[in-house]
Design a protein around this motif. Structure first.
Motif, PDB file in Angstrom:
ATOM      1  N   GLU A  26      48.799  47.725  42.895  1.00 42.04           N
ATOM      2  CA  GLU A  26      48.845  49.013  42.199  1.00 42.04           C
ATOM      3  C   GLU A  26      49.544  48.893  40.845  1.00 42.04           C
ATOM      4  N   ALA A  27      50.615  48.121  40.815  1.00 42.08           N
ATOM      5  CA  ALA A  27      51.362  47.987  39.551  1.00 42.08           C
ATOM      6  C   ALA A  27      50.490  47.319  38.489  1.00 42.08           C
ATOM      7  N   GLU A  28      49.725  46.331  38.905  1.00 42.45           N
ATOM      8  CA  GLU A  28      48.869  45.672  37.922  1.00 42.45           C
ATOM      9  C   GLU A  28      47.717  46.585  37.500  1.00 42.45           C
ATOM     10  N   PHE A  29      47.245  47.395  38.420  1.00 42.75           N
ATOM     11  CA  PHE A  29      46.216  48.394  38.054  1.00 42.75           C
ATOM     12  C   PHE A  29      46.756  49.301  36.954  1.00 42.75           C
ATOM     13  N   ASP A  30      47.980  49.803  37.154  1.00 43.84           N
ATOM     14  CA  ASP A  30      48.587  50.664  36.126  1.00 43.84           C
ATOM     15  C   ASP A  30      48.681  49.931  34.788  1.00 43.84           C
ATOM     16  N   ALA A  31      49.061  48.672  34.835  1.00 37.09           N
ATOM     17  CA  ALA A  31      49.228  47.899  33.600  1.00 37.09           C
ATOM     18  C   ALA A  31      47.880  47.698  32.901  1.00 37.09           C
ATOM     19  N   LEU A  32      46.845  47.450  33.694  1.00 38.50           N
ATOM     20  CA  LEU A  32      45.516  47.245  33.095  1.00 38.50           C
ATOM     21  C   LEU A  32      44.969  48.543  32.505  1.00 38.50           C
ATOM     22  N   VAL A  33      45.232  49.665  33.174  1.00 39.15           N
ATOM     23  CA  VAL A  33      44.820  50.959  32.620  1.00 39.15           C
ATOM     24  C   VAL A  33      45.563  51.228  31.316  1.00 39.15           C
ATOM     25  N   ALA A  34      46.857  50.934  31.316  1.00 34.83           N
ATOM     26  CA  ALA A  34      47.648  51.133  30.090  1.00 34.83           C
ATOM     27  C   ALA A  34      47.095  50.274  28.960  1.00 34.83           C
ATOM     28  N   ARG A  35      46.668  49.064  29.286  1.00 35.39           N
ATOM     29  CA  ARG A  35      46.089  48.197  28.264  1.00 35.39           C
ATOM     30  C   ARG A  35      44.767  48.781  27.758  1.00 35.39           C
ATOM     31  N   ALA A  36      43.980  49.325  28.675  1.00 32.18           N
ATOM     32  CA  ALA A  36      42.697  49.915  28.270  1.00 32.18           C
ATOM     33  C   ALA A  36      42.905  51.139  27.377  1.00 32.18           C
ATOM     34  N   LEU A  37      44.003  51.836  27.586  1.00 32.23           N
ATOM     35  CA  LEU A  37      44.284  53.027  26.772  1.00 32.23           C
ATOM     36  C   LEU A  37      44.848  52.665  25.401  1.00 32.23           C
ATOM     37  N   ALA A  38      45.429  51.496  25.297  1.00 28.72           N
ATOM     38  CA  ALA A  38      46.183  51.166  24.078  1.00 28.72           C
ATOM     39  C   ALA A  38      45.528  50.103  23.205  1.00 28.72           C
ATOM     40  N   THR A  39      44.609  49.338  23.749  1.00 26.54           N
ATOM     41  CA  THR A  39      44.058  48.217  22.977  1.00 26.54           C
ATOM     42  C   THR A  39      42.531  48.308  22.904  1.00 26.54           C
ATOM     43  N   ASP A  40      41.982  47.527  21.986  1.00 24.69           N
ATOM     44  CA  ASP A  40      40.529  47.503  21.829  1.00 24.69           C
ATOM     45  C   ASP A  40      39.853  46.783  22.989  1.00 24.69           C
ATOM     46  N   GLY A  41      38.795  47.362  23.498  1.00 26.94           N
ATOM     47  CA  GLY A  41      38.002  46.743  24.543  1.00 26.94           C
ATOM     48  C   GLY A  41      36.722  46.192  23.981  1.00 26.94           C
ATOM     49  N   PRO A  42      35.679  46.159  24.759  1.00 28.62           N
ATOM     50  CA  PRO A  42      35.568  46.777  26.082  1.00 28.62           C
ATOM     51  C   PRO A  42      36.430  46.098  27.146  1.00 28.62           C
ATOM     52  N   HIS A  43      36.860  46.938  28.096  1.00 33.13           N
ATOM     53  CA  HIS A  43      37.675  46.453  29.196  1.00 33.13           C
ATOM     54  C   HIS A  43      36.920  46.618  30.517  1.00 33.13           C
ATOM     55  N   LEU A  44      37.220  45.762  31.465  1.00 31.44           N
ATOM     56  CA  LEU A  44      36.724  45.951  32.833  1.00 31.44           C
ATOM     57  C   LEU A  44      37.853  45.607  33.796  1.00 31.44           C
ATOM     58  N   ILE A  45      38.071  46.489  34.764  1.00 32.34           N
ATOM     59  CA  ILE A  45      39.115  46.282  35.769  1.00 32.34           C
ATOM     60  C   ILE A  45      38.442  46.210  37.143  1.00 32.34           C
ATOM     61  N   GLY A  46      38.605  45.086  37.818  1.00 33.32           N
ATOM     62  CA  GLY A  46      38.083  44.937  39.174  1.00 33.32           C
ATOM     63  C   GLY A  46      39.180  45.271  40.178  1.00 33.32           C
ATOM     64  N   VAL A  47      38.804  46.035  41.203  1.00 32.53           N
ATOM     65  CA  VAL A  47      39.780  46.453  42.209  1.00 32.53           C
ATOM     66  C   VAL A  47      39.170  46.234  43.587  1.00 32.53           C
ATOM     67  N   LYS A  48      39.825  45.456  44.423  1.00 36.45           N
ATOM     68  CA  LYS A  48      39.382  45.319  45.815  1.00 36.45           C
ATOM     69  C   LYS A  48      39.885  46.533  46.588  1.00 36.45           C
ATOM     70  N   ILE A  49      38.959  47.232  47.211  1.00 34.34           N
ATOM     71  CA  ILE A  49      39.344  48.457  47.921  1.00 34.34           C
ATOM     72  C   ILE A  49      38.944  48.373  49.393  1.00 34.34           C
ATOM     73  N   ASP A  50      39.541  49.302  50.176  1.00 30.28           N
ATOM     74  CA  ASP A  50      39.226  49.375  51.602  1.00 30.28           C
ATOM     75  C   ASP A  50      37.907  50.136  51.813  1.00 30.28           C
ATOM     76  N   ASN A  51      37.592  50.384  53.062  1.00 35.26           N
ATOM     77  CA  ASN A  51      36.284  50.980  53.392  1.00 35.26           C
ATOM     78  C   ASN A  51      36.329  52.483  53.608  1.00 35.26           C
ATOM     79  N   GLU A  52      37.407  53.123  53.187  1.00 29.30           N
ATOM     80  CA  GLU A  52      37.515  54.563  53.434  1.00 29.30           C
ATOM     81  C   GLU A  52      36.435  55.318  52.653  1.00 29.30           C
ATOM     82  N   PRO A  53      35.750  56.256  53.321  1.00 31.21           N
ATOM     83  CA  PRO A  53      34.769  57.069  52.587  1.00 31.21           C
ATOM     84  C   PRO A  53      35.470  57.986  51.585  1.00 31.21           C
ATOM     85  N   GLY A  54      34.683  58.580  50.686  1.00 28.39           N
ATOM     86  CA  GLY A  54      35.240  59.558  49.769  1.00 28.39           C
ATOM     87  C   GLY A  54      35.884  60.700  50.546  1.00 28.39           C
TER      88      GLY A  54
END
Lengths: 175, 200
Positions: free
Chosen positions: B149-177
């Motif tokens: 989660e902490a690295e997700f926050d850091a990557l989002v902050a980077r996407a908001l502050a620096t030139d992209g394009p950016h892509l963030i990959g996240v391994k998630i569980d199987n919970e439905p919406g």
């Protein structure tokens, strides 16, 4: 001697002018030989942001996003590319009522040599009709400006997609 | 920034979507991909006009977001897309890279399954396909896995502050919406357009 200014007198100049007249600045395309002069003309004109996409539905997605954010766009493609579009047209463009303008160079008719293209071509107008997407086939140079202008105008005025089909009668088609 | 998939914490899409949206302060646009990506965006903040919810057209979250980003270079734009959806439109990564869309960030929720159709595994899971590696190979240099989660926050902050394009990959569980969106596409389009007409 300077050349006098002349009115647009080719189908691709006419289309490019119609885009400009309606502030259509984003030109996306999947390459096509017949569309080449239009694509090259848009690339050469700084009024437009012009780039190729890998799929027609991707281009429709990009133009949909841009249109919703205030930049009007067009998707250029050939007939077989149009045939990949029913899902995105139905579930995004028509469902959300986004005025995406499509320009299709018509292949598969008037002398087609490839049976696959000929059959695909027959699907195009039924697909458009099934969703109530207005389409006009441009066959004559003297009508081209009127059809392009009015079709694009109506698309934005009524917030509905529209399709201009470029007949081989207009473009010469694929030799 | 994590380069490989070997040591990734499995996170939760609903929790991270909420975290992402709560941190957006400048009318950033967020395009939710079909199904669960959409529904967790709706659950995170359905009052947010800058959210756009797809009802079909699987795979087009990133292209729609790209169009928004091109039209409004000053606005930051996020696409939230599932791994199965992105697999349907992988070529869009090349298009995004080719145009150098600086204000765009694609977030890929990767659980390796088509959760909504019954949890069938994707071909990419069976083959060990690395979506972040594909993004990089497509020309998106700023592509990374979020290890936690902490690295997700850091990557989002980077996407908001620096030139992209950016892509963030996240391994998630199987919970439905957690919730489902209304099915009101014209209202979604109108409220999104109104929000996009406001300055950043």
């Amino acid at each position: 001697m300077n050349e006098p200014a002349r009115p647009a007198n080719t189908w691709h100049e006419i289309l490019r002018q119609a885009f400009k007249d309606h502030d259509v600045r984003l030109v996306t395309y999947v390459p096509d030989n017949v569309l080449r002069p239009l694509i090259e003309g848009c690339h050469a004109d700084p009024f437009f942001t012009t780039f190729p996409c890998v799929r027609e539905e991707e281009a429709v997605g990009i133009v949909t996003g841009a249109t919703m954010a205030g930049m009007r766009g067009v998707v250029l493609m050939q007939t077989s590319g149009f045939a990949t579009l029913p899902n995105v047209l139905a579930s995004l463009v028509v469902a959300c009522q986004v005025p995406v303008v499509m320009v299709v160079s018509e292949r598969g008719t008037l002398g087609e040599f490839n049976p696959g293209q000929a059959i695909v071509c027959r699907t195009m107008r039924p697909i458009l009709d099934s969703m109530g997407i207005e389409h006009h086939t441009m066959t004559r140079l003297d009508e081209a400006a009127f059809i392009a202008d009015r079709t694009i105008r109506q698309a934005f005025a009524t917030r509905w997609p529209a399709c201009l089909i470029l007949s081989p009668l207009l473009t010469g088609g694929r030799k | 920034m994590t380069e490989t998939t070997g040591n990734l914490h499995v996170m939760n899409r609903a929790a991270l979507t909420k975290r992402l949206v709560a941190g957006l302060k400048n009318r950033e646009a967020v395009i939710g991909g079909i199904g669960n990506s959409n529904w967790d965006l709706w659950a995170a903040d359905r009052t947010r006009g800058e959210n756009f919810y797809m009802l079909g057209s699987m795979g087009l979250a990133a292209p729609i977001a790209m169009g928004v980003a091109i039209a409004q270079p000053k606005r930051r734009v996020f696409a939230l897309e599932g791994d199965g959806s992105l697999l349907m439109q992988l070529g869009c990564l090349s298009t995004i890279a080719a145009q150098g869309v600086r204000n765009l960030c694609v977030v890929v929720w990767d659980n390796g399954i088509y959760q909504i159709t019954g949890g069938q595994g994707t071909p990419a899971r069976a083959s060990g396909t690395d979506i972040v590696a594909i993004a990089r190979a497509s020309g998106i240099a700023s592509a990374a896995w979020a290890a936690d989660e902490a690295e997700f926050d850091a990557l989002v902050a980077r996407a908001l502050a620096t030139d992209g394009p950016h892509l963030i990959g996240v391994k998630i569980d199987n919970e439905p919406g957690r919730e489902q969106t209304d099915r009101d596409p014209i209202r979604f389009r109108e409220s999104f357009m109104r929000a996009m007409a406001l300055p950043v």
